[in-house]
Design an enzyme around this catalytic site. Structure first.
Site, mmCIF file in Angstrom:
data_model
loop_
_atom_site.group_PDB
_atom_site.id
_atom_site.type_symbol
_atom_site.label_atom_id
_atom_site.label_comp_id
_atom_site.label_asym_id
_atom_site.label_seq_id
_atom_site.Cartn_x
_atom_site.Cartn_y
_atom_site.Cartn_z
ATOM 1 C CG ASP A 35 3.011 -5.436 9.732
ATOM 2 O OD1 ASP A 35 3.721 -5.018 8.804
ATOM 3 O OD2 ASP A 35 2.884 -4.844 10.819
ATOM 4 N N GLY A 78 5.789 -2.806 3.647
ATOM 5 C CA GLY A 78 6.755 -3.870 3.411
ATOM 6 C C GLY A 78 6.018 -5.131 3.035
ATOM 7 C CG HIS A 79 3.109 -5.229 0.398
ATOM 8 N ND1 HIS A 79 2.179 -4.809 -0.519
ATOM 9 C CD2 HIS A 79 2.753 -4.648 1.576
ATOM 10 C CE1 HIS A 79 1.308 -4.004 0.076
ATOM 11 N NE2 HIS A 79 1.651 -3.887 1.340
ATOM 12 C CD GLN A 133 0.664 1.969 4.971
ATOM 13 O OE1 GLN A 133 -0.088 2.545 4.200
ATOM 14 N NE2 GLN A 133 1.927 1.796 4.672
ATOM 15 C CE LYS A 184 -1.331 -4.660 3.243
ATOM 16 N NZ LYS A 184 -1.100 -4.940 4.664
#
Length: 425
Positions: free
Chosen positions: A14, A41-42, A223, A17
């Site tokens: 988180d 979740g980008h 991650q 990225k």
């Protein structure tokens, strides 16, 4: 000759990225995901809109860039089909700009069920899984019983699928889960029709051909380094190698091709799920950070645990990855606070250390250093930063011995300050 630059998170995920890949993507010919799956979740924000990608590389919004889902990724066809649908409004030529590795492992519906069953059975020792089927899929990969994307074109694919599914159902017989396997099968095979519209190929050949032609590749990690299966806070980790070494295995590129390693971290720390978090703030200041930073999971919506920056952990991640440039995110969240702290070391039974212990327990004490906060603003260069922010940056650089060359001052791609000529291809 071409080059591979690796971009990855240095904390527990988180870190931001997706935003940085989106910002840097125009400098590259190829953007490739090398591990993880739909648990990622980008988040990208531009033109006043927010979009979250889970499995598709974050270079997808830029024309002329080839996006690759590498062999180290575990891919959920159902999530993939939904992502493709969500991208329809952007009018992107996805069949042209996105290719998938035929060696990437496939997440099937019963992988998700196994994930739930395993997590429930752990009780208070649960690891905080996202329940996306990631762990069970990597388990099947290592057990050499999994399905790969390349299997989709085989005439006996359905039989292979049913064999793996029935293997899982035999395990699930021992767990009390309510599900309709027929409905799950139907949804899965519908999603496969979307997958088959894309080129599923030996992407390692394509990436290496690109490199031989002088192209530049940005390897996008998911991650964070402190969730690495080997070097993270085991067992509260993900199921893949999230460090830079994972880029070689997850894309099929030789180590000698890697040039830069961009390490991303927040100006503070967050973590989702269970596991040790030395600098976690359990009081009102932690809740304040969560609200200020909107710290809720992009994939799960779960509130993130928040705490001060942990320099020993950051230094550890930098060492493991061979980081060449540091990128600091969310400095705006720490603006206008009464005081900012950073952990500079740990102490137990009178012994001080700046090394991350194998198991961090409550009998460890933290050694902190305090800083003055800075005023928030729309800064366009490092020279415009307030003295307090410049001091914080200098302190981190001195402690980590790596230059800090990018600072994010807000969620939009325009709110990104880059040191001049520090990233040139």
């Amino acid at each position: 000759m071409g080059r591979v630059d690796v971009l990855l998170g240095l904390q527990w995920g988180d870190e931001g990225k997706g935003k940085v890949v989106d910002f840097l993507a125009p400098k590259y010919d190829v953007v490739a995901r090398f591990q993880g799956g739909p648990n990622a979740g980008h988040t990208l924000e531009f033109d006043g809109k927010k979009h979250v990608l889970h499995q598709i590389p974050s270079g997808i919004f830029h024309e002329g860039i080839l996006n690759v889902v590498g062999n180290g990724v575990v891919l959920d066809p159902i999530t993939f089909a939904q992502e493709i649908k969500d991208l329809e409004s952007f009018n992107l030529d996805l069949q042209k700009s996105l290719i998938l590795s035929n060696k990437a492992q496939v997440i099937i519906p019963t992988h998700r069920l196994l994930d739930q069953a395993y997590e429930i059975s752990k009780g208070e020792q649960k690891i905080g899984s996202t329940l996306r089927g990631i762990g069970p899929t990597y388990q099947d990969k290592m057990a050499r019983v999994g399905l790969r994307l390349g299997d989709l074109v085989e005439p006996d694919f359905k039989q292979r699928y049913e064999k793996l599914r029935d293997r899982h159902l035999a395990i699930l017989d021992n767990h009390d889960l309510d599900f309709n396997i027929q409905a799950l099968d139907e949804k899965f095979f519908q999603a496969l029709d979307v997958l088959r519209q894309f080129d599923i190929v030996s992407t390692e050949y394509i990436i290496n051909d690109q490199l031989s032609q002088g192209s530049s590749v940005l390897a996008e990690g998911a991650q964070g380094s402190l969730l690495d299966i080997d070097f993270g806070s085991y067992p509260f980790v993900t199921s893949s190698n999230t460090i830079s070494a994972g880029a070689c295995a997850g894309l099929g590129v030789p180590p000698g091709k890697i040039k830069e390693v961009y390490g991303i971290f927040k100006a503070y720390c967050t973590r989702v799920g269970s596991g040790p978090f030395p600098t976690e703030l359990l009081d009102a200041s932690g809740e304040d950070l969560r609200k200020r930073g909107n710290e809720f999971g992009a994939t799960t919506g779960r509130p993130r645990r928040c705490g001060w920056l942990d320099l020993p952990a950051l230094r550890y991640a930098v060492m493991l990855n061979g980081v060449t440039k540091l990128f600091m995110m969310k400095v705006d969240v720490l603006a206008d606070l009464e005081e900012i702290k950073a952990c500079v070391g740990y102490e137990r039974e009178g012994v001080k250390t700046d090394q991350v212990p194998l198991n961090f327990t409550e009998d460890w004490q933290l050694l902190h250093q305090s800083f003055k906060s800075w005023s928030d603003g729309q800064y366009q260069s490092f020279g415009q930063f307030p003295d307090e922010l410049s001091e914080y940056i200098h302190f981190i650089e001195q402690n980590i011995s790596v230059p800090l060359t990018l600072v994010s001052t807000g969620p939009d791609r325009t709110q990104t300050v880059l040191k001049e000529e520090t990233i040139a291809l």
